[in-house]
Design a protein around this motif. Structure first.
Motif, PDB file in Angstrom:
ATOM      1  N   ALA A 149     -50.487   2.379   1.019  1.00  0.00           N
ATOM      2  CA  ALA A 149     -49.394   2.146   1.964  1.00  0.00           C
ATOM      3  C   ALA A 149     -49.578   0.861   2.765  1.00  0.00           C
ATOM      4  O   ALA A 149     -48.601   0.243   3.197  1.00  0.00           O
ATOM      5  CB  ALA A 149     -49.267   3.342   2.913  1.00  0.00           C
ATOM      6  N   SER A 150     -50.805   0.450   2.932  1.00  0.00           N
ATOM      7  CA  SER A 150     -51.067  -0.721   3.768  1.00  0.00           C
ATOM      8  C   SER A 150     -51.353  -1.972   2.939  1.00  0.00           C
ATOM      9  O   SER A 150     -51.999  -2.897   3.412  1.00  0.00           O
ATOM     10  CB  SER A 150     -52.260  -0.433   4.696  1.00  0.00           C
ATOM     11  OG  SER A 150     -52.424  -1.478   5.638  1.00  0.00           O
ATOM     12  N   THR A 151     -50.853  -1.968   1.700  1.00  0.00           N
ATOM     13  CA  THR A 151     -51.072  -3.100   0.808  1.00  0.00           C
ATOM     14  C   THR A 151     -49.751  -3.518   0.171  1.00  0.00           C
ATOM     15  O   THR A 151     -48.960  -2.667  -0.266  1.00  0.00           O
ATOM     16  CB  THR A 151     -52.071  -2.723  -0.307  1.00  0.00           C
ATOM     17  OG1 THR A 151     -53.298  -2.311   0.283  1.00  0.00           O
ATOM     18  CG2 THR A 151     -52.315  -3.896  -1.242  1.00  0.00           C
ATOM     19  N   VAL A 152     -49.499  -4.804   0.120  1.00  0.00           N
ATOM     20  CA  VAL A 152     -48.318  -5.311  -0.586  1.00  0.00           C
ATOM     21  C   VAL A 152     -48.398  -4.869  -2.054  1.00  0.00           C
ATOM     22  O   VAL A 152     -49.422  -5.099  -2.709  1.00  0.00           O
ATOM     23  CB  VAL A 152     -48.252  -6.847  -0.496  1.00  0.00           C
ATOM     24  CG1 VAL A 152     -47.145  -7.399  -1.395  1.00  0.00           C
ATOM     25  CG2 VAL A 152     -48.046  -7.283   0.946  1.00  0.00           C
ATOM     26  N   PRO A 153     -47.369  -4.216  -2.583  1.00  0.00           N
ATOM     27  CA  PRO A 153     -47.439  -3.725  -3.963  1.00  0.00           C
ATOM     28  C   PRO A 153     -47.501  -4.865  -4.966  1.00  0.00           C
ATOM     29  O   PRO A 153     -46.617  -5.726  -4.992  1.00  0.00           O
ATOM     30  CB  PRO A 153     -46.166  -2.899  -4.126  1.00  0.00           C
ATOM     31  CG  PRO A 153     -45.243  -3.380  -3.064  1.00  0.00           C
ATOM     32  CD  PRO A 153     -46.094  -3.822  -1.932  1.00  0.00           C
ATOM     33  N   GLU A 154     -48.537  -4.816  -5.800  1.00  0.00           N
ATOM     34  CA  GLU A 154     -48.762  -5.899  -6.759  1.00  0.00           C
ATOM     35  C   GLU A 154     -48.370  -5.521  -8.185  1.00  0.00           C
ATOM     36  O   GLU A 154     -48.446  -6.355  -9.087  1.00  0.00           O
ATOM     37  CB  GLU A 154     -50.233  -6.319  -6.745  1.00  0.00           C
ATOM     38  CG  GLU A 154     -51.179  -5.231  -7.234  1.00  0.00           C
ATOM     39  CD  GLU A 154     -52.617  -5.703  -7.301  1.00  0.00           C
ATOM     40  OE1 GLU A 154     -52.834  -6.928  -7.352  1.00  0.00           O
ATOM     41  OE2 GLU A 154     -53.514  -4.849  -7.301  1.00  0.00           O
ATOM     42  N   SER A 155     -47.980  -4.272  -8.397  1.00  0.00           N
ATOM     43  CA  SER A 155     -47.611  -3.872  -9.749  1.00  0.00           C
ATOM     44  C   SER A 155     -46.495  -2.842  -9.680  1.00  0.00           C
ATOM     45  O   SER A 155     -46.363  -2.096  -8.709  1.00  0.00           O
ATOM     46  CB  SER A 155     -48.815  -3.279 -10.493  1.00  0.00           C
ATOM     47  OG  SER A 155     -49.265  -2.096  -9.864  1.00  0.00           O
ATOM     48  N   LEU A 156     -45.683  -2.823 -10.732  1.00  0.00           N
ATOM     49  CA  LEU A 156     -44.581  -1.865 -10.834  1.00  0.00           C
ATOM     50  C   LEU A 156     -44.329  -1.571 -12.305  1.00  0.00           C
ATOM     51  O   LEU A 156     -44.334  -2.483 -13.137  1.00  0.00           O
ATOM     52  CB  LEU A 156     -43.312  -2.421 -10.184  1.00  0.00           C
ATOM     53  CG  LEU A 156     -42.071  -1.520 -10.204  1.00  0.00           C
ATOM     54  CD1 LEU A 156     -41.259  -1.683  -8.921  1.00  0.00           C
ATOM     55  CD2 LEU A 156     -41.179  -1.817 -11.413  1.00  0.00           C
ATOM     56  N   VAL A 157     -44.120  -0.295 -12.603  1.00  0.00           N
ATOM     57  CA  VAL A 157     -43.732   0.144 -13.943  1.00  0.00           C
ATOM     58  C   VAL A 157     -42.478   0.990 -13.804  1.00  0.00           C
ATOM     59  O   VAL A 157     -42.448   1.959 -13.018  1.00  0.00           O
ATOM     60  CB  VAL A 157     -44.845   0.960 -14.632  1.00  0.00           C
ATOM     61  CG1 VAL A 157     -44.385   1.411 -16.012  1.00  0.00           C
ATOM     62  CG2 VAL A 157     -46.124   0.151 -14.726  1.00  0.00           C
ATOM     63  N   ALA A 158     -41.434   0.616 -14.500  1.00  0.00           N
ATOM     64  CA  ALA A 158     -40.176   1.362 -14.465  1.00  0.00           C
ATOM     65  C   ALA A 158     -39.719   1.635 -15.893  1.00  0.00           C
ATOM     66  O   ALA A 158     -39.898   0.797 -16.786  1.00  0.00           O
ATOM     67  CB  ALA A 158     -39.111   0.567 -13.716  1.00  0.00           C
ATOM     68  N   GLU A 159     -39.130   2.810 -16.087  1.00  0.00           N
ATOM     69  CA  GLU A 159     -38.616   3.193 -17.398  1.00  0.00           C
ATOM     70  C   GLU A 159     -37.109   3.378 -17.304  1.00  0.00           C
ATOM     71  O   GLU A 159     -36.607   4.040 -16.392  1.00  0.00           O
ATOM     72  CB  GLU A 159     -39.300   4.470 -17.881  1.00  0.00           C
ATOM     73  CG  GLU A 159     -40.787   4.256 -18.139  1.00  0.00           C
ATOM     74  CD  GLU A 159     -41.550   5.525 -18.432  1.00  0.00           C
ATOM     75  OE1 GLU A 159     -42.665   5.426 -18.980  1.00  0.00           O
ATOM     76  OE2 GLU A 159     -41.048   6.633 -18.095  1.00  0.00           O
ATOM     77  N   VAL A 160     -36.400   2.783 -18.252  1.00  0.00           N
ATOM     78  CA  VAL A 160     -34.944   2.751 -18.189  1.00  0.00           C
ATOM     79  C   VAL A 160     -34.355   3.238 -19.511  1.00  0.00           C
ATOM     80  O   VAL A 160     -34.880   2.945 -20.588  1.00  0.00           O
ATOM     81  CB  VAL A 160     -34.444   1.325 -17.858  1.00  0.00           C
ATOM     82  CG1 VAL A 160     -34.934   0.297 -18.867  1.00  0.00           C
ATOM     83  CG2 VAL A 160     -32.928   1.269 -17.747  1.00  0.00           C
ATOM     84  N   ARG A 161     -33.273   3.988 -19.384  1.00  0.00           N
ATOM     85  CA  ARG A 161     -32.507   4.450 -20.548  1.00  0.00           C
ATOM     86  C   ARG A 161     -31.185   3.704 -20.547  1.00  0.00           C
ATOM     87  O   ARG A 161     -30.429   3.736 -19.574  1.00  0.00           O
ATOM     88  CB  ARG A 161     -32.294   5.962 -20.460  1.00  0.00           C
ATOM     89  CG  ARG A 161     -31.614   6.592 -21.677  1.00  0.00           C
ATOM     90  CD  ARG A 161     -30.142   6.750 -21.466  1.00  0.00           C
ATOM     91  NE  ARG A 161     -29.545   7.704 -22.396  1.00  0.00           N
ATOM     92  CZ  ARG A 161     -28.243   7.791 -22.649  1.00  0.00           C
ATOM     93  NH1 ARG A 161     -27.392   6.960 -22.055  1.00  0.00           N
ATOM     94  NH2 ARG A 161     -27.773   8.695 -23.478  1.00  0.00           N
ATOM     95  N   ILE A 162     -30.883   3.012 -21.637  1.00  0.00           N
ATOM     96  CA  ILE A 162     -29.714   2.150 -21.750  1.00  0.00           C
ATOM     97  C   ILE A 162     -28.781   2.722 -22.814  1.00  0.00           C
ATOM     98  O   ILE A 162     -29.180   2.946 -23.958  1.00  0.00           O
ATOM     99  CB  ILE A 162     -30.131   0.723 -22.139  1.00  0.00           C
ATOM    100  CG1 ILE A 162     -31.047   0.127 -21.059  1.00  0.00           C
ATOM    101  CG2 ILE A 162     -28.909  -0.163 -22.371  1.00  0.00           C
ATOM    102  CD1 ILE A 162     -31.750  -1.149 -21.482  1.00  0.00           C
ATOM    103  N   GLY A 163     -27.525   2.967 -22.438  1.00  0.00           N
ATOM    104  CA  GLY A 163     -26.565   3.545 -23.363  1.00  0.00           C
ATOM    105  C   GLY A 163     -26.071   2.550 -24.401  1.00  0.00           C
ATOM    106  O   GLY A 163     -25.895   1.357 -24.118  1.00  0.00           O
ATOM    107  N   VAL A 164     -25.825   3.069 -25.609  1.00  0.00           N
ATOM    108  CA  VAL A 164     -25.367   2.263 -26.747  1.00  0.00           C
ATOM    109  C   VAL A 164     -24.098   2.899 -27.304  1.00  0.00           C
ATOM    110  O   VAL A 164     -24.081   4.088 -27.640  1.00  0.00           O
ATOM    111  CB  VAL A 164     -26.442   2.189 -27.845  1.00  0.00           C
ATOM    112  CG1 VAL A 164     -25.957   1.332 -29.020  1.00  0.00           C
ATOM    113  CG2 VAL A 164     -27.748   1.642 -27.285  1.00  0.00           C
ATOM    114  N   ALA A 165     -23.034   2.123 -27.400  1.00  0.00           N
ATOM    115  CA  ALA A 165     -21.739   2.652 -27.827  1.00  0.00           C
ATOM    116  C   ALA A 165     -21.687   2.865 -29.335  1.00  0.00           C
ATOM    117  O   ALA A 165     -22.338   2.142 -30.096  1.00  0.00           O
ATOM    118  CB  ALA A 165     -20.629   1.683 -27.422  1.00  0.00           C
TER     119      ALA A 165
END
Length: 427
Positions: free
Chosen positions: A282-298
């Motif tokens: 909490a007391s540290t600037v976040p240096e990493s991020l992992v995000a997972e995304v689902r993208i729709g396909v027509a």
């Protein structure tokens, strides 16, 4: 239900069947005992049964699955098909009625009753069934079994030739493991002419399904003590810039990529960041991020071309940010991908379902498209026209206290029994 309803004849037996099937905790990787039970029940009911297991190396050749066979769990995950033949089966048509036996996990504390103990309630609308898999889609498997029995009885009485196949497959929630294996390498000594997937469609015929591509985004910043935050490089504003860019592209695609079966959806090709994990203190600037995304396909698009659109949009964001340009994020596929699918609404199997609905007075016979994926795509890719039709609502799928109205299940049995007879009778 009509006076000669197939479902009314089988009602008590169907309730027992679906109760037994729902009691199996068939979360991914645990389908084996339920498939063993289903194989035995199909045999007891007069079906000739065939069992198959998916091969991970073979699935790795399919675009829906990871390229590394080690990332595809096929151990102890069989699928089963039961076959009823009548007349000269090779002189007639073969119709597959299929559903998946696997379910998503359930958090018991969010349920009003144990999720793998089927619970029945009597309401003003009739009986309703609550359990994980009640809607998605073990009631659909029961629908396929008893619709096939009723249709075969009528076909034999009418002197029809042909065969009906009922399938219970594993791993649909993980890309369609059992269905993909059966589509790529036919487990039967005969060809299949058409199929019906008994997913919950609110008793409407579905001829198009959306695809999706799963991507994992990883960002790198630079940590610093929160007291001197300006010395760090926070990943969160960078992530927000990417998310806003993707939201903009989602809206552009909603406006530009049209399809007549998707006009009424508020978001035709949704983009959802399902998981985001950033920082470690909490007391540290976040240096990493992992995000997972689902993208729709027509329908009509490919996973590859839609993936490229989002990669290009990400590249634009990176080019506008000095830190990201020097420390480019990764944006890689993970898990399974769903190609979209679509069949001609005038396919004979669709006509058969619509005509059966009309005969039974069911509303909503116009073909529809849905924003989720299904095993239908594997059969369509293999040249087997496949329509989706079943009781229940996708709104109940993956939901606490998952519920289905039993009268709708009985209606689905009657529709599919009649539709099967009509399809087998068609030229």
């Amino acid at each position: 239900m009509t006076a000669d309803s197939a479902a009314s004849e089988y009602d008590a037996e169907m309730r027992s069947f679906v109760d037994d099937l729902l009691a199996f905790e068939t979360t991914p990787g645990s389908e084996g005992p339920a498939v063993e039970w289903l194989d035995g029940r199909l045999d007891d009911l007069g079906f000739d049964t065939y069992r198959w297991a998916a091969d991970a190396a073979r699935l790795a050749e399919h675009p829906s699955f990871p390229d590394d066979p080690a990332d595809i769990d096929v151990v102890d995950r069989p699928s089963v098909g039961g076959v009823l033949e009548f007349g000269d089966p090779d002189a007639g048509k073969t119709l597959v009625l299929m559903g998946h036996v696997d379910v998503v996990p359930a958090e018991a504390e969010n349920w009003s009753s144990p999720p793998f103990e089927p619970t029945w309630h009597e309401t003003d609308e009739g009986a309703e069934l609550v359990a994980r898999g009640a809607a998605d889609m073990k009631s659909g498997v029961a629908t396929a079994v008893f619709a096939a029995l009723a249709a075969a009885e009528r076909a034999e009485a009418s002197g029809l030739d042909g065969r009906i196949v009922v399938e219970g497959v594993a791993g649909e929630e993980e890309g369609g493991i059992g269905a993909a294996a059966a589509a790529m390498d036919n487990p039967y000594p005969f060809e299949r002419d058409a199929a019906v997937v008994t997913e919950p469609t609110e008793l409407r015929p579905v001829v198009a399904t959306e695809g999706s591509v799963m991507k994992r985004l990883e960002l790198t910043g630079r940590s610093a003590h929160a007291a001197t935050a300006w010395r760090g490089e926070d990943v969160l504003p960078r992530f927000e810039a990417i998310r806003r860019a993707f939201e903009t592209l989602e809206q552009e695609r909603h406006d530009d990529v049209t399809h007549p079966l998707y006009d009424d959806y508020p978001s035709r090709w949704p983009v959802v960041f399902g998981t985001v994990r950033a920082g470690n203190w909490a007391s540290t600037v976040p240096e990493s991020l992992v995000a997972e995304v689902r993208i729709g396909v027509a329908p009509g698009e490919t996973v590859d071309e839609v993936e490229a659109q989002f990669e290009d949009r990400l590249a634009e964001v990176v080019a506008d940010d000095e830190w990201l340009a020097a420390h480019p994020p990764t944006f890689e596929r993970f898990s399974v991908q769903f190609e979209p699918s679509e069949i001609d609404p005038d396919e004979p199997v669709v006509d058969a379902v619509q005509d059966a609905m009309d005969a039974l007075g069911c509303p909503g016979t116009e073909p529809e498209g849905v924003t989720y994926g299904a095993d239908a795509r594997h059969y369509i890719e293999a040249g087997i026209p496949t329509v989706i039709f079943g009781a229940g609502s996708i709104d109940q799928a993956h939901f606490p206290d998952e519920t289905i109205q039993w009268d709708d299940v009985l209606t689905a049995v009657d529709v599919l029994a009649d539709a099967t007879r009509r399809y087998l009778s068609s030229a």
